[in-house]
Scaffold this active site. Structure first.
Site, short mmCIF file in Angstrom:
data_model
loop_
_atom_site.label_atom_id
_atom_site.label_comp_id
_atom_site.label_asym_id
_atom_site.label_seq_id
_atom_site.Cartn_x
_atom_site.Cartn_y
_atom_site.Cartn_z
N ARG A 24 0.26 -8.50 4.86
CA ARG A 24 -0.82 -7.64 5.57
C ARG A 24 -1.95 -7.72 4.80
O ARG A 24 -2.84 -7.51 5.23
CB ARG A 24 -0.06 -6.12 5.51
CG ARG A 24 1.15 -6.03 6.14
CD ARG A 24 1.72 -4.79 6.10
NE ARG A 24 2.82 -4.66 7.04
CZ ARG A 24 3.71 -3.60 6.55
NH1 ARG A 24 3.43 -2.52 6.00
NH2 ARG A 24 4.91 -3.53 7.29
N GLU A 61 11.03 -0.69 -9.28
CA GLU A 61 12.15 0.47 -9.86
C GLU A 61 13.55 -0.17 -9.69
O GLU A 61 14.43 0.26 -10.36
CB GLU A 61 11.84 1.71 -8.93
CG GLU A 61 11.84 1.67 -7.53
CD GLU A 61 11.76 3.05 -6.70
OE1 GLU A 61 12.62 3.63 -6.98
OE2 GLU A 61 10.70 2.93 -6.30
#
Length: 90
Positions: A24, A61
């Site tokens: 993107r 994470e």
């Protein structure tokens, strides 16, 4: 309109190149590089670019990841995709 805002913002402090982060970032980054008449440098996940590369590892994470780009690109402006809106919120 978005590209015009970026071009106006960086026209006077023109970077050596625009670096776009995987997929993107390539879309907006390549158009912005064209409009500013500077080079475009892809930033990819580890192992996707031919050597030599510069790399940086970072924590997620759920683990870690590494990004790579061609060295010697000078002063670059990094373009990443926009943050996606959270799902399921009004």
């Amino acid at each position: 309109m978005l590209i015009d805002q970026f071009v106006h913002r960086y026209f006077d402090t023109r970077p050596s190149a625009i670096a776009g982060l995987d997929a993107r970032g390539f879309i907006i980054g390549s158009v912005l590089a064209y409009e500013l008449n500077v080079g475009f440098v892809p930033i990819r996940k580890q192992g996707k670019l031919p050597p030599p590369v510069s790399s940086i590892a970072y924590q997620l994470e759920y683990g870690s990841a590494t990004l790579e780009m061609q060295p010697g690109s000078g002063r670059v402006l990094i373009v990443e995709r926009e943050q996606e809106p959270p799902c399921g919120r009004d």
